[in-house]
Each structure stands twice: as C-alpha cells, then as structure tokens.
Write a protein that holds these residues in place. Structure first.
Motif, short mmCIF file in Angstrom:
data_model
loop_
_atom_site.label_atom_id
_atom_site.label_comp_id
_atom_site.label_asym_id
_atom_site.label_seq_id
_atom_site.Cartn_x
_atom_site.Cartn_y
_atom_site.Cartn_z
N PHE A 194 0.79 -1.23 0.00
CA PHE A 194 0.00 0.00 0.00
C PHE A 194 0.82 1.29 0.00
O PHE A 194 0.26 2.36 -0.18
N SER A 195 2.13 1.19 0.19
CA SER A 195 2.97 2.39 0.10
C SER A 195 3.77 2.41 -1.19
O SER A 195 3.75 3.39 -1.93
N VAL A 196 4.46 1.30 -1.48
CA VAL A 196 5.21 1.21 -2.72
C VAL A 196 4.27 0.91 -3.89
O VAL A 196 4.39 1.49 -4.97
N GLY A 197 3.30 0.02 -3.63
CA GLY A 197 2.38 -0.39 -4.69
C GLY A 197 2.84 -1.66 -5.35
O GLY A 197 4.04 -1.88 -5.56
N ILE A 198 1.88 -2.51 -5.66
CA ILE A 198 2.20 -3.78 -6.30
C ILE A 198 1.08 -4.14 -7.27
O ILE A 198 -0.10 -4.11 -6.92
N GLY A 199 1.44 -4.47 -8.51
CA GLY A 199 0.44 -4.81 -9.52
C GLY A 199 -0.55 -3.69 -9.73
O GLY A 199 -0.18 -2.51 -9.90
N PRO A 200 -1.85 -4.01 -9.70
CA PRO A 200 -2.86 -2.97 -9.91
C PRO A 200 -3.08 -2.06 -8.70
O PRO A 200 -3.81 -1.07 -8.79
N ILE A 201 -2.45 -2.38 -7.56
CA ILE A 201 -2.64 -1.58 -6.34
C ILE A 201 -1.60 -0.46 -6.32
O ILE A 201 -0.39 -0.73 -6.25
N PRO A 202 -2.03 0.79 -6.39
CA PRO A 202 -1.07 1.90 -6.37
C PRO A 202 -0.63 2.21 -4.94
O PRO A 202 -1.27 1.81 -3.97
N GLY A 203 0.49 2.89 -4.82
CA GLY A 203 0.94 3.33 -3.50
C GLY A 203 0.05 4.45 -3.00
O GLY A 203 -0.01 5.53 -3.60
N MET A 204 -0.64 4.23 -1.89
CA MET A 204 -1.62 5.21 -1.39
C MET A 204 -1.20 5.87 -0.10
O MET A 204 -1.73 6.92 0.26
N PHE A 205 -0.26 5.27 0.64
CA PHE A 205 0.07 5.79 1.97
C PHE A 205 1.57 6.02 2.07
O PHE A 205 2.36 5.40 1.36
N PRO A 206 1.99 6.91 2.98
CA PRO A 206 3.43 7.16 3.17
C PRO A 206 4.13 5.92 3.71
O PRO A 206 3.51 5.08 4.36
N THR A 207 5.41 5.83 3.43
CA THR A 207 6.18 4.68 3.92
C THR A 207 6.54 4.81 5.39
O THR A 207 6.90 3.82 6.02
N GLY A 208 6.47 6.00 5.93
CA GLY A 208 6.81 6.17 7.33
C GLY A 208 6.77 7.61 7.77
O GLY A 208 6.48 8.52 6.99
N GLY A 209 7.08 7.82 9.03
CA GLY A 209 7.10 9.16 9.59
C GLY A 209 5.75 9.56 10.17
O GLY A 209 4.74 8.88 9.97
N LEU A 210 5.76 10.69 10.88
CA LEU A 210 4.54 11.21 11.51
C LEU A 210 3.83 12.21 10.63
O LEU A 210 2.60 12.32 10.66
N GLU A 211 4.56 12.95 9.82
CA GLU A 211 3.98 14.00 8.99
C GLU A 211 4.85 14.23 7.78
O GLU A 211 6.02 13.84 7.75
#
Length: 360
Positions: A194-211
C-alpha cells in the motif's frame, strides 16, 4: 396458643432457614468494615509488590545493557580515527571511566529523583528526549488500543455466541493467523503493498514518519491521520486477534452455566441473556488483558515504530540501542517496565471490585 409460646413463634418466623437469628445492622456494618480492611490489606500488598518490582527493574536496567559487547565511545566516533587521549577524555566526560559500583550508585540515586542522566548521542537530558517522543507513541498505540480492544471484544462475543457456525470458524482461523504473524513482518508487507504499490494496487500511503511537513491546521491533522493508517492497521490486526481469542474462550466457558439456563427459562431474549448475564462474567479475563495491553500503550511497539520510522519511544529505543546510548536505553527501559507494572497493579487493585472472590 399460650402467651408464653408467642415470642417463640415470632422468633422462629424471623429466624434464618438454618435456625440462626438474622444479622442485625451492627453485624452488617462489622462485615463491611472487615471486608474493607481485607481489601485495603490486599491493595497495600499489591502496591508493595509493585515498588519492589520497580526497584528490581531499576537495578536490572543498569547491568543488563552493560552486557552488550560494544564500546559506546567508539560507536559515537563513527569509526573515525581518534587518539587514545581523546577516547579517554570522552569516557571521563560520560563517567564511563569510574568504577562500576560508583556508576551504579550514582545512577540509582539520580534515577530516584527522576534524573536519568544525559544522552550520549543527543547531548540532552534523557527525560527531555522521553517527553519529546511520548506524544507520538501515545497517538499511535493509544489509537490502536481503543480500536483493537473494541473490535476484539465485539467479534469475540459474537463468534462465541455462534459457536461452530461458519462465521465463527472463519473469524477464529483468521484471528489465529494474524496472531501468529510477526508485527514487523506484517508492517513490511503493508508498506510493500500500500505504500510502494504492487500490480494494480497503487501506492496510497506514506512509507513512514509522523507527517510530511509544511502543513498546518486541518491539513496537518489530515496529514498525520494519513501517516497513521498503516501502522495502526498493523497494531490492530495483531491486538484484536489476541483480544478476540481470549474473549471467545472466556464466553464459551460461561455458556453452559446454570444461571444462563435460568435466565432463558424466565423468558429473557437471547441477546439480553448475552449482554446482561454472559458477557459481564466472561469479561474478567479480558479485563486483565486490557490492562496488560494498556501498559504497552506507553511502552510502545519497538519493531512497528522502527519499521514505519515513527518518531516515538519505540523508535528512540532502537536508536539508543544501536550505539548503545546507555543513559537513554536505561531510562526508556525503566519507563517501559514502569508502565507495564503500574497497569498490572491497577488491574490487580480493581479486580476484586469485579470479582469479590479475589483477595479474600
């Protein structure tokens, strides 16, 4: 009937079924006072045990991390060529050249006043670093705690009440699977999907951090919430599974009890029997688990915070351990252990109020 027999009849009518006279108000007051005294003695014993445990943790935290085969001073120099005189000067600055017994007595004496020393790598008081990182940990683990506790109790109740059904088998198997999965591995998997994205699923969320930085007002709140999604899901997935399994097991133990059969015989609806009779009694083991997990809210989740680069106590502990930054590691370890001990002590103190058999 004679006049002499009347008092005897009245006395028999007012007597208990075992032939003893009913307890008067003074006897009831004495019983309450005795129960209060027993409860206070129980509480005092638990508090004394907590104090002893805290002191043991204080001692353990000093010696445990000195077993790490690493030189903090050399680690802080970053592999640069440093003369023996410079290394000796740094050891003297941090008090590492003193005898171990003197380091220990100084540490215990300062810790009892709330002073855990100065961080080797940050050059600031340890208590300031802990205070700075604590809100981020409470935000992450506190949010997850509320969600997985509510979800685990709700699903655990429903699956147990429908024991053997398809939903029960699915929820139990799914919970067992999640409970067996290491939290850091699940976090890494969520980042990949969900961060990098795989196949048809795009990256939607940050990989880390608070802000992300640069946001204010409502945009800042939404940005923090966006960063919270994946780490919270990771903690909820593991935490709800544990709560569900404990709640389900406890409720299954209660379902064959006679008082539930009596309640149904009185004509009470099934959902009333569950909510007002079965669940309150089955909540006792889950109540203990809730307080154990409450201690972990402050203790944080070291692996999850590290995986998601979350600026909380868990990530700070990982940073301190890599040096090792002895004052910071010792201070964090003591805070983590204190939170767990206090939460367990609070559970022990409150438990007799829910189950009077405890502490008697």
């Amino acid at each position: 009937m004679t006049a002499d027999s009347t008092p005897a009849l009245v006395q028999n009518a007012d007597a208990d079924t075992d032939g003893r006279a009913p307890a008067g108000p003074s006897v009831a007051r004495d019983a309450r006072a005795r129960n209060i005294k027993v409860y206070l003695q129980y509480v005092a014993a638990k508090i004394a045990g907590a104090v002893i445990s805290l002191f043991a943790v204080l001692v353990t935290s000093f010696f445990l991390f000195r077993l790490i085969p690493s030189d903090p001073v050399k680690q802080m120099t970053g592999g640069r060529r440093v003369s023996a005189e410079q290394l000796q000067s740094l050891r003297h600055q941090f008090g590492l050249d003193q005898p171990l017994w003197k380091q220990f007595t100084s540490y215990v004496g300062d810790a009892l006043t709330g002073d855990f020393g100065t961080s080797f790598q940050f050059h600031t008081p340890v208590i300031d670093k802990i205070t700075e990182a604590l809100p981020a940990t409470l935000l992450l683990t506190g949010t997850a705690y509320v969600l997985y506790t509510a979800l685990g109790i709700w699903l655990g109740t429903r699956t147990a009440w429908r024991n053997g059904s398809r939903s029960d088998r699915f929820n139990t198997a799914f919970a067992l699977t999640l409970y067996s999965v290491p939290s850091f591995w699940l976090g890494l998997l969520l980042i990949i999907v969900f961060s990098v994205g795989i196949g048809p699923i795009p990256g939607m969320f940050p990989t880390g951090g608070l802000e992300s930085g640069g946001e204010t007002g409502v945009a800042y709140i939404l940005d923090v919430a966006h960063h919270l999604v994946l780490p919270v899901i990771t903690l909820v997935a593991v935490g709800y599974a544990q709560t569900l399994l404990v709640m389900r097991s406890s409720l299954l133990d209660e379902m064959g009890s006679d008082y539930l059969t009596t309640a149904r015989a009185k004509g009470l609806r099934d959902d009333v029997v569950r909510r007002k009779h079965a669940v309150p009694n089955a909540m006792l083991p889950t109540f203990t688990l809730m307080f154990v997990n409450l201690g972990h809210v402050v203790a944080g989740q070291i692996l999850v915070e590290t995986v998601f680069s979350w600026p909380g106590l868990g990530g700070l502990f990982y940073q301190a351990l890599s040096v090792p930054d002895l004052p910071l590691v010792q201070g964090l370890f003591f805070v983590f252990a204190t939170a767990v001990i206090l939460a367990n002590t609070l559970a022990d103190v409150l438990y007799p109020l829910l189950d009077p058999r405890v502490g008697r």
